[in-house]
Design a protein around this motif. Structure first.
Motif, mmCIF file in Angstrom:
data_model
loop_
_atom_site.group_PDB
_atom_site.id
_atom_site.type_symbol
_atom_site.label_atom_id
_atom_site.label_comp_id
_atom_site.label_asym_id
_atom_site.label_seq_id
_atom_site.Cartn_x
_atom_site.Cartn_y
_atom_site.Cartn_z
ATOM 1 N N ALA A 47 -26.697 -37.320 -21.210
ATOM 2 C CA ALA A 47 -25.412 -37.639 -21.831
ATOM 3 C C ALA A 47 -24.427 -36.484 -21.664
ATOM 4 O O ALA A 47 -24.833 -35.324 -21.525
ATOM 5 N N VAL A 59 -28.226 -45.910 -24.560
ATOM 6 C CA VAL A 59 -27.922 -44.538 -24.954
ATOM 7 C C VAL A 59 -28.839 -44.191 -26.126
ATOM 8 O O VAL A 59 -28.902 -44.933 -27.115
ATOM 9 N N ALA A 66 -21.805 -42.656 -27.657
ATOM 10 C CA ALA A 66 -21.368 -43.284 -26.414
ATOM 11 C C ALA A 66 -19.834 -43.293 -26.383
ATOM 12 O O ALA A 66 -19.237 -44.242 -26.842
ATOM 13 N N PHE A 67 -19.214 -42.265 -25.910
ATOM 14 C CA PHE A 67 -19.729 -41.052 -25.283
ATOM 15 C C PHE A 67 -18.912 -39.874 -25.795
ATOM 16 O O PHE A 67 -17.912 -40.073 -26.483
#
Length: 517
Positions: free
Chosen positions: A230, A268, A273-274
């Motif tokens: 991420a 995720v 996100a995100f």
């Protein structure tokens, strides 16, 4: 009846505290009397160093770390590191000295006015007990809140005259603080993964905090999903030499969406996100791509822009998904292409490749060299659980002292701390603590003579020249040696390997300054 100090130390020992990170002041002296022999005092020369050392220690042990700050001034000095700890979910219990209660109505020297408001909003909870006898109960509550997912720092202001007052000894309860995700939500995500033709996992630091490394690997292997890190993740989440590893997502919307285009399902886990670094062009989410999110942080679900969100323990949720999804084979990830070795020159890429080749087994990487991060991603893969730490918040000054705390937590592992020349100056006093504790840290400063990362970022805003980004005239070897840390300077490519070997083979702290091009 015990006194507050004795009851407080009983609370600390109940929660497994074996170190007190601090920089003492007059309003904290009564706390330090008669410290138990099984709690070490870890001294930092300013509070930013103190908080970051404790942050690294808490992250590396998975236990709460105890911090003591000096009234409002010391809390202020530590706020930058506190912000980083908050964003990184470090379970810190911070106590701060306050003037005597009898003096507070008269605005005394060292009095902290509205002490509990000062560290907010970057603590989960803050309190100054109304009575001395309430201090131990407040500390118990502080530990419970710090350890309740999502974990994070808490703050308790304690007047100097409270420590010697009589108090009842509160009960020391045991609480189980992990909450399992809703089984119906897990079943829905499992169905989404089973129905996907080409799934992807996007993993964040929550994977490391809950110990879900093995579960993430198992889920990727069972579903044949590509695995991405991420944006702006501060911990290790997946072995970067694994066949399913795809790469690192950027904090820019248009680039991230382009990388995820082609997947028909994205899960995720342990991240929002995100996380965005800068405003970009609005990009439409790829048509036909479903999204699900699994996190122990309700804020991650609150800002979820689309799809299905499930709240709860990430490790438990991934384990349940592994049990439910069907086994299938996926092709080796084509998202991450082989990267050739860099040219033999004192570039960040070459330095990272040589660190990777020469690092000791089970070495831990701590990074705060923004200009070299892409080179690190390309040439210094993180392959072990607990093997990587960086700032999760963007503020500088974390890496050097955090490495010392991590070394204290993991005495059997060499810690390699990669720093930019600008980053290293924010908390350079930490070198004294490294020498004082004989922390087994190899500090490597990549000296490019300025804040090069900021110059690179400025181009996004159309700026060709930026003031205040040149750094010259700092003698890093003299700085290190004045704090008791031996050092060497590398100015030619043939000097790099011998210098790295010396640093990695030396027990205790060392510093290398590498003049990169």
């Amino acid at each position: 009846m015990p006194i507050v100090r004795d009851a407080a130390y009983a609370v600390f020992q109940h929660f497994g505290v074996d170190a007190l990170f601090g920089n003492p002041g007059s309003t904290e002296l009564p706390m330090l009397q008669a410290m138990p022999s099984d709690i070490a005092y870890v001294l930092g020369l300013n509070e930013a160093v103190v908080v970051a050392m404790a942050d690294g220690y808490a992250q590396a042990t998975g236990r709460p770390a105890l911090v003591n700050l000096h009234s409002a001034a010391g809390t202020g000095n530590g706020l930058g590191s506190l912000f980083t700890a908050y964003r990184g979910g470090a379970p810190l219990v911070i106590t701060a000295g306050q003037q005597a209660r009898s003096l507070l109505p008269r605005d005394p020297f060292l009095g902290a006015e509205r002490a509990t408001e000062f560290p907010r909003p970057y603590v989960k909870w803050a309190a100054e007990p109304l009575r001395a006898q309430d201090v131990p109960a407040a500390l118990i509550r502080a530990f419970h809140i710090a350890l309740t997912p999502p974990t994070g720092p808490v703050f308790v202001s304690i007047p100097v005259d409270d420590w010697d007052r009589d108090c009842p000894m509160p009960t020391l309860p045991f609480l189980s603080l992990t909450s399992f995700p809703d089984p119906a939500g897990i079943t829905k995500i499992a169905g989404m993964l089973d129905n996907a033709t080409r799934p992807a996992l996007v993993l964040g630091a929550g994977i490391a905090r809950c110990g879900a490394w093995d579960q993430a690997i198992a889920l990727a292997e069972k579903t044949g999903a590509d695995v991405w890190v991420a944006p702006l993740t501060g911990r290790e989440v997946f072995p970067e030499n694994h066949a399913r590893f795809a790469g690192f997502l950027p904090g820019y919307e248009e680039r991230l969406v382009a990388l995820l285009n082609g997947y028909d399902m994205v899960l995720v886990a342990g991240a929002p996100a995100f996380t965005w670094h800068a405003e970009g062009r609005a990009s439409a989410w790829p048509q036909g791509t479903a999204m699900a999110l699994l996190s122990d942080d309700p804020q991650h679900l609150a800002i979820l822009p689309r799809g299905t969100g499930v709240l709860g323990d990430v490790r438990g949720g991934l384990l349940a998904l592994v049990e439910q999804v069907r086994q299938r084979e996926g092709p080796v990830s084509t998202a991450r292409h082989p990267i050739p070795l860099p040219a033999r020159a004192l570039s960040p890429a070459h330095v990272m490749a040589r660190v990777a080749a020469l690092r000791p087994d089970r070495a831990i990487i701590v990074e705060e060299a923004p200009t070299a991060r892409d080179a690190m991603h390309d040439h210094l893969p993180v392959t072990q659980v607990g093997g990587f730490y960086t700032t999760p918040a963007g503020g500088l000054g974390y890496g050097l002292p955090a490495a010392i705390g991590i070394a204290r937590a993991r005495p059997g592992n060499k810690v390699i701390c990669l720093l930019g020349d600008g980053s290293s100056m924010y908390t350079s006093q930490g070198l004294w603590s490294a020498a004082d504790q004989q922390a087994d840290v190899s500090f490597i400063i990549l000296n490019n003579g300025g804040y090069a990362a900021l110059n690179n970022f400025a181009r996004r805003f159309g700026l060709n020249e930026l003031p205040g980004t040149t750094i010259a005239g700092i003698d890093f070897l003299a700085l290190a040696e004045s704090h008791g840390v031996p050092g060497r300077r590398v100015v030619a490519v043939e000097e790099l390997d011998p210098a790295l070997a010396w640093s990695f083979q030396t027990s205790g702290p060392t510093l290398l300054e590498v003049r990169v091009i």
